[in-house]
Structure formats: C-alpha cells, structure tokens
Design an enzyme around this catalytic site. Structure first.
Site, mmCIF file in Angstrom:
data_model
loop_
_atom_site.group_PDB
_atom_site.id
_atom_site.type_symbol
_atom_site.label_atom_id
_atom_site.label_comp_id
_atom_site.label_asym_id
_atom_site.label_seq_id
_atom_site.Cartn_x
_atom_site.Cartn_y
_atom_site.Cartn_z
ATOM 1 N N HIS A 80 5.496 5.631 11.259
ATOM 2 C CA HIS A 80 6.766 4.921 11.085
ATOM 3 C C HIS A 80 7.973 5.853 11.141
ATOM 4 C CE1 HIS A 80 5.691 0.815 10.340
ATOM 5 N NE2 HIS A 80 4.943 1.069 9.284
ATOM 6 N N GLY B 106 0.819 -1.198 0.000
ATOM 7 C CA GLY B 106 0.000 0.000 0.000
ATOM 8 C C GLY B 106 0.854 1.251 0.000
ATOM 9 N N MET C 275 5.145 2.755 1.555
ATOM 10 C CA MET C 275 6.427 2.439 2.183
ATOM 11 C C MET C 275 6.972 3.669 2.883
ATOM 12 S SD MET C 275 8.809 0.414 2.968
ATOM 13 C CE MET C 275 10.244 0.930 3.909
ATOM 14 N N GLU D 108 1.987 5.604 7.711
ATOM 15 C CA GLU D 108 3.370 5.772 7.248
ATOM 16 C C GLU D 108 4.093 6.872 8.019
ATOM 17 O OE1 GLU D 108 4.415 3.414 5.470
ATOM 18 O OE2 GLU D 108 2.413 2.648 5.006
#
EC number: 3.4.11.-
Length: 874
Positions: A320, A280, A282, A317
C-alpha cells in the site's frame, strides 16, 4: 451539498486544502481529552462567505481566515454542525475572494475514544501486570474528521506538518521522522515531525505511549537517504516478538522498490503493534499499525500459522505504501484499486521469500473460496461499487474488494504475463505519483505495456456483480462450454444472467504435468472446442481464473482418479467447484460425496484443508434438521482422516516443513472432532498435563487450538474452567484468540450461555467479540442459542459494537449465516425490520442469501444424501 449531476455527496468545492499544520496539546491521559490547533492552507476557488469541512464529535472553538496579501483576520461568526453528514459549516463576517490563497486557523478539542476509530485508546497490561493505555489513530475510511477538522475525502490530498505534546516518558510517532523534541517542563515534551508529502487525510497517523522498538536497515541504498531505518514498535515487554515482522519488512521494502522500479518514497518505515484494532492492519504512510496477532510472533510459543499471517500482512501493508498511498483511488467506489492489488502483490512477495509455503495454493484454498462464497450471493456487489456517501464505505471493506479484487488481478497478471503486468503497474505508479487515479487509468497503463485493450475484457469483471460458472458437456473428441452467472441458491433468473464475461479457459490436455495450453478465452455464452483429447483435459489449469467449472459427474470422477498428477491448486479447485455445484444444485451432492470419498490417502495440507472445510460445511448445513446425515458424515470423515492422522503422529520433527506442521494440526483437530478415540484420549492426556501446570511442554504451540477444542468438546465445566483460566492468564500473543475460538466448542446449554455472557463482559475486547461467536455459530448445538442471545440482549450487543459499524456488521454476519432453516430466516427478518439497519444492512442481505442457499440444499438433497450414506459408509 452535491450538485444534481453529481453521483457523490462531497464537500463544496469553494476552497481546496493544500497543507495542514496540526498541533495537539493538553493531552489528558486520565480524562482522555485533548486540545488542538489546525492551520489549513487553502486555494480559494469561488467567492464564498462560508467554508464547510468535516468534523465528527469535535468541539470547534475560535477560528479565522487570513487571506494572502491581507493582514486582516476574517473571524468565524457561526458554526453549524451537521451530525448526520459529519460536517461543520463555518460562516464568516465577510465574503472570501474567489481566487488566491488563504490560511484557515481553528482551535478545537476532542476525546480520545475507545471505539478503534479516529484518535483512540487501547487497553493492555503493562510489564508490571497493571492496566495501562496506549494511544493511536485509525482514520480509514472517514475518521480523520473524528480527530481534527479537515477535508476528509481521498482526492483532497495535501501535505502535513504535525506536532504533539506528550509526557516525557512517552514515545511519540507519526508518518515522518521526528524533526525536533522540545522539553516543556512539568514532565511534558513537544515532539514535531518532518513534513509529510502530499497524501489523503485517511493516511495521516500518530501514536504515543510507553513503547520500545527493534530496528534494522534496508540492504538497498536509497538516493539521498542511504539505507532506510525499519522499526517495529510495541508496548514494553513485547518488542522481541517483533523481530520476525522486522526481518520481513526490511526485505519487502527493497523487493517492492525493485519490482515497481520505484523507490520507497519516505525516509523511514515504522510498524506499530496496537492492542485494540478493528481490522488486521492499516497502511498509514510510514507508520503502519497492526493488530498484535498480525505483527508479533514468538518462535518458542506462537502457533506457526501466525508466522504465515504476520509475513503476509506485513507485505500487504507495505504494498500500500505505493499502491494506495503514493497513488490513491480517486473515490471510495474504487477502493478495490488499493485492496485488490495489495492483496495479490502481498502474496506475490511472500511466494518469492517463502516458496516452500505454497502461498498460491493457500490463496486458492482460502482467499479465492472466501471470495466465491460471498460473490455467489444476490447480496454481493460489484468490485467497483457506486458509493454516494463516504459514510457508506465501511460495508465494502469486504471479501469482494480484497479477495475478488485480488483474484481478478491474479487472473489478469497470468494472462498478460507477470513481468508485463508489473511493468504496467510501474508506469501507472510513476504517472500518478502523489495524485489520484481511477480503474481506467490502471487499465490504460497495463494496456499500453501489453499492447492490448485491457479495459475491454476486464470491464465486466469489475463493474458487474457476480461471476460465471462454465458448464461442460462432452462427446468423444470435443467439449461444449456454456457460461452463466453462478448463484449458490441455484435460482438465477434470466434477467440476472445477461452478462458475457471474458473467461480465460486455461485448458490443459494430454498430460497434466505439461505446461497449460492457452486456448482462446470464452467470449460468448457458448462455444465448442473440437479435436480435443477427452481422455485427459482440465479447465482453469492452475486455478488462475475467477470462475467455477461444472464437469459431468464422470469427468469429475476421472479427474479424482488422476488427482496426484495435478497441482495442489488444481486439486483444491476441483473439490471447491464440486462442492459449489452440490450446494447450488448445478451438480449433485451424491456426486460430491463420491468424489470426496475417493480422496483417501491425501497428504497435502492445503487439499486436506479444503476437504475438511467442505465436509464440515455439509455437516453444518444438514445437522439441524437431519441428525442421521450428520452422524453419517462424521463416519465418512473419520474413515478419511484415521489413516492420515495415525500416519502423521503427534511429534514435530526437527527441520519439519511448514505445511507438514500445519497438516498435523488440522488432522488432529479433525480426527478429534469426529470421534477418533485414540486422538481424543491423547489430546485429553496432554490437556490435563498442560492446564494443571505439571508439564507446559505437553502441548506443542501448533497444537494448542486443536487440543483445547477437543477438550472443550469432550469435557464439561472442568475443561471450560481450565481454558477460561488460560485465557485470563496467558501472556502469549496468540493465546487469547486460541482460547476464545476453543470455547465455542462447548455443547451443554449452560456452558453455551456462559460463553455468550462472557463474550459481552469487559474481559473480551470489542475487537475479539466475534471470535467465540464464529466458533459457536459453526457449532450446530449452539447456533440457536446465539440467535436467541442476540435477540434478548440486542440493546447490549448494539451498544457495545455499534461504536464501530465494521465490528457490528462482521459480528452479525458471522453469527447468523450458518442456519439452514427458513423459519429462523423469517425470525431474523422480522426482528430487524423495525431496527435502524444503517451500517449492517448489506450484512443482513448476506445472511438472508446464505440461509436461503442452505435451506434449498437440505430440501433438495436430504433424502438422497441419507440414502448414499447408508449405502457407502460403514
């Protein structure tokens, strides 16, 4: 390569990388090749005459090492490639010392592949409607080595300088802002970027192509950096569709900086829409890449469900950037540390910004049930799963690491209190910034903040496969609870049921509108709770616990009667648990049907989504062998959906809330699927107006999927051709995905074959080939044809999908896990027994367990279900 005592196949520890200086040049955008020069600064640990690093499909040319304090270049005299281990062993003319520093310099060349891994190219149509390419990277988990020689392990962190030479017309991007652009003549320029802070190789990224961007700035001031620039990059012509993601990104960066009490560490945030993408998105540090449908949204033409998706994936994301990038798991066995937390806190952020979306209800309906489904199979794995070789990691990028991981995080945060939990997370991030950490490090930080031993009660949730079901027996005034491992196949063996989980019971009594009463967690196999008001009680109040509850049939019926007093999450949980009990044999399918039949008048989208999913699964499982049951379930579904679809109507009202819009789409799709004639007639009328070009406003963007599916299921060649034409001509970001999903509803053998053949042409990108096949496998008329096609065309299927094993594994699981026939299962096992199953062997276990559970269900309950439907459905 690893010592006998090691549990990991890792590179030798003779040297340790501390900095990379990487330069890419001679980029040939027609032959798709490039050359590179990498200088790796090393700490020398052991005297050695060789260095082994990672290299995959690269040609390493000249190389030498220069030891600090020496002017001598110690040249590489031999290179031994190990293609299986994806390493290159560099031998030198003389031994390197066992201490000090050195620089390894290597020339290399590589290919810009078309496999969505390493440094790769993506095809798209440019503004002129011509075929074009963009170029980007995808390195997680082990594909940095496919782009440049490196020490490609997550705990070998280093800093990076990066430069690339590209055409003057290209925009070049990387993790950090541009430091310098140098014009080289001949239409080329060299773009150099600022040094990237210490991080793992899998987070390095670059991209280049004909890009545009939209930009905004954070509201928060960051020390020494001011307000940070946030940009969404796209190929030309799409950039306005990046504004919704941009709006979310700038807010979420500030929000996470606040709740983690730790500022976003880099000077910029870039989001890039990539036209071909295996996942989906990165989380590359500072340059996050996305599948187009996960970052682009058009307010006028996009289905609103993509709005939800874009907002969440952006949040996931960005989480992250702290949890995974700033602090990284020590080894791939702890992948869940990255993904489980980012999933949970991503939803936490979206709940903050969009409370009207009821994202925790969505989480229970979608994420938790998906995790339960996989983890109820023998072929599942623990959240923290031993990974010996990094090459085996791809198969655990799955619903256990992401969704079970986030479910257990949600359970723990609810138990500790979210403020306490986030305080512990903040301490963890500060302590391990720019380094690596383990699950125990997280438990330690949370335990210190909460004043409790987190590791003690969370260990089994992370290290043991599966999850518990709590079975309830009751007498007036008391209940007895027993925990055991839940398997959907219903055949747990004594040796598989030795775990005693810590289970937060979250028992509520007396009134469903009061706050839940925390009862001591269940920490033994069985316990009795006395002095309970058994007129009113519910376990797992709010559905925060990652476990199923098996109520007596009478209690389930009572809960159904008062369901409107329960939260949406609790209502969803009741349906899902009852369905799981029916599948496994812990409960009865007739009890489930009676419960579902009592849900007439339900008006919550999320409850309807779970209701429809369970009725759909029943139809799917029993359809193959029991057509009578299939027809009876269609009638039951029709009885439930008819009053609801007639009440909600077709028209979207000004200011209508998000969940009502989703409910309308779901009800129309469901009603059309079970033969509600007024819905079918209206769908076909609108479909003809839309596809003829007479009235493109005839189908609201939110209803394209529902109307297309109905038209394909009801029609024939004409409707098929119309959707195919739409697929080939659509310019909406979600249009192709919607068309592919709709095509799977075909019902004649000829059209089923056409969809399968079309799927494996170059008109369907590798990233999308699973989409029509998921739809076909859910279609009981097409399921067998899918399997026959795979068998007959295995060489083609494997050749197209195995360049990226994540794609092949996903394709097979979604194609074959819906059967309920032992005969088909035997055929699948026979077919694959002499194949090289590396990269999808765990997927085959999931297929086996799923089919076994379905077959058990049919054999056990077909007769009683048939009888119940005769008696209760008109």
């Amino acid at each position: 390569m690893a010592s006998a005592a090691s549990s990991r196949d890792v590179l030798p520890s003779d040297v340790k990388p501390v900095h990379y200086d990487l330069d890419l040049h001679n980029l040939d955008i027609k032959a798709f090749t490039y050359d590179g020069l990498v200088k790796i600064s090393l700490e020398l640990k052991t005297a050695t005459s060789s260095i082994t690093l990672n290299s995959k499909e690269l040609k390493i040319g000249e190389g030498a090492v220069k030891v600090e304090g020496s002017n001598e270049d110690i040249k590489v005299t031999d290179i031994a490639y190990d293609t299986k281990a994806e390493t290159a062993k560099l031998s030198f003319a003389k031994e390197l010392p066992g201490s000090g520093k050195a620089v390894l310099e290597l020339k290399f060349s590589g290919a810009i592949n078309h496999k969505m891994a390493g440094f790769y190219r993506s095809a798209y149509k440019n503004e002129k409607g011509e075929d074009d390419w963009m170029f980007s990277t995808q390195f997680e988990s082990c594909d940095a080595r496919q782009a440049f020689p490196c020490f490609d392990e997550p705990n070998l962190k280093a800093t990076y300088d990066f430069a690339m030479t590209v055409p003057e017309s290209f925009t070049a991007l990387s993790n950090q802002p541009v430091k310098e652009t140098q014009s080289l003549g001949n239409g080329l320029k060299k773009v150099s970027f600022l040094t990237v802070p210490k991080m793992s190789t899998y987070l390095l990224a670059w991209a280049c192509g004909e890009f545009d961007y939209v930009e905004d700035f954070t509201d928060r001031e960051y020390e020494g950096r001011g307000k940070l620039p946030v940009r969404v990059y796209t190929t030309k012509g799409l950039v306005e569709q990046g504004r919704f993601a941009l709006m979310n990104a700038k807010k979420i960066v500030d929000y996470f900086s606040g709740i983690f009490d730790l500022d976003y560490p880099l000077p910029k945030v870039d989001l890039l829409a990539v036209h071909e993408f295996s996942h989906g998105a990165m989380e590359n540090w500072g340059l996050i890449t996305y599948r187009t449908t996960a970052v682009l949204f058009d307010e006028k033409t996009s289905d609103s469900r993509y709005k939800n998706r874009v907002a969440y994936v952006v949040a996931h994301e960005l989480a992250h950037q702290w949890f995974g990038n700033l602090v990284t798991m020590d080894w791939w066995s702890e992948l869940w540390l990255n993904e489980g937390f980012a999933t949970w806190v991503g939803w936490y952020a979206i709940d903050h910004f969009y409370p009207e979306w009821n994202v925790w209800g969505q989480f229970v309906t979608e994420s938790l049930q998906t995790a339960f489904q996989l983890d109820s199979l023998r072929g599942s794995h623990p959240i923290e799963v031993p990974v010996r070789s990094a090459l085996d990691i791809d198969q655990i990028f799955d619903h256990i690491s992401y969704l079970k991981g986030s479910g257990t995080i949600g359970m723990l945060s609810n138990h500790l209190g979210v403020e306490t939990f986030l305080g512990g997370v903040s301490n963890y991030l500060k302590k391990h910034a720019y380094g690596n950490a383990t699950t125990e490090d997280l438990w330690s930080a949370l335990g210190e903040k909460a004043g409790t031993n987190v590791s003690e009660f969370m260990s089994n949730w992370i290290k043991v496969i599966g999850f518990p079901v709590v079975t309830v027996t009751e007498v007036p005034g008391q209940i007895t609870l027993r925990q055991s491992r839940f398997l959907s196949t219903g055949d747990v063996k004594p040796e598989e049921d030795t775990t005693t989980w810590w289970i937060p019971l979250m028992l509520t009594e007396q009134s469903y509108t009061e706050s839940a009463v925390k009862v001591n967690a269940l920490t033994s196999k069985e316990t009795t709770i006395k002095d309970l008001n058994t007129d009113f009680y519910k376990l797992n109040y709010g559905q925060y616990g990652f476990y199923r509850v098996n109520y007596p049939a009478e209690r389930l019926a009572k809960l159904g009667e008062v369901r409107q007093q329960l939260s949406v999450s609790d209502r969803v949980g009741l349906i899902a648990d009852a369905a799981a009990m029916a599948l496994s044999g812990y409960g009865t399918t007739t009890g489930l049907l009676s419960f579902l039949a009592g849900l007439k008048g339900e008006d919550s989208y999320l409850v309807w989504a779970e209701l429809q999913a369970q009725l759909g699964k029943l139809k799917s499982v029993f359809a193959e062998s029991e057509p009578e049951i299939y027809e009876g379930l269609k009638k039951l579904t029709s009885e439930l959906v008819t009053p609801c679809v007639e009440k909600i109507g077709w028209e979207f009202k000004e200011g209508e809330d998000f969940l009502t819009a989703r409910l309308r789409s779901l009800l129309i799709s469901t009603a059309g699927g079970v033969g509600h004639q007024p819905t079918i007639d209206e769908a076909l009328r609108r479909f003809k107006l839309y596809t003829s070009g007479e009235d493109k406003a005839a189908i609201h963007p939110n209803l394209r999927l529902a109307v297309f599916r109905i038209a394909i299921a009801q029609g024939g060649q004409e409707e098929f051709d119309a959707v195919m034409k739409e697929y080939l001509s659509t310019t909406t970001v979600d249009g192709r995905e919607i068309c592919l999903s709709s095509l799977g509803r075909v019902h004649t053998p000829e059209l089923i074959q056409k969809v399968l053949e079309f799927t494996f042409t170059d008109k369907v990108k590798i990233q999308d080939k699973h989409t029509p096949v998921i739809s076909l496998s859910n279609n009981h008329r097409a399921r067998r044809a899918v399997w026959e096609f795979i068998k007959k065309n295995w060489d083609t299927v494997y050749a197209q999908l195995s360049g990226n094993m994540v794609v092949l594994d996903r394709f097979l699981k979604n194609s074959l896990n819906k059967f309920s026939s032992r005969e088909v299962m035997a055929d699948i096992e026979e077919f694959f027994k002499d194949k090289d199953n590396h990269g999808y062997d765990k997927g085959l276990l999931v297929i086996r367990d799923s089919i076994t559970g379905n077959a058990n269900w049919v054999e056990r309950d077909a007769a009683v279900v048939k009888e119940w439907l005769k008696e209760h459905v008109a």
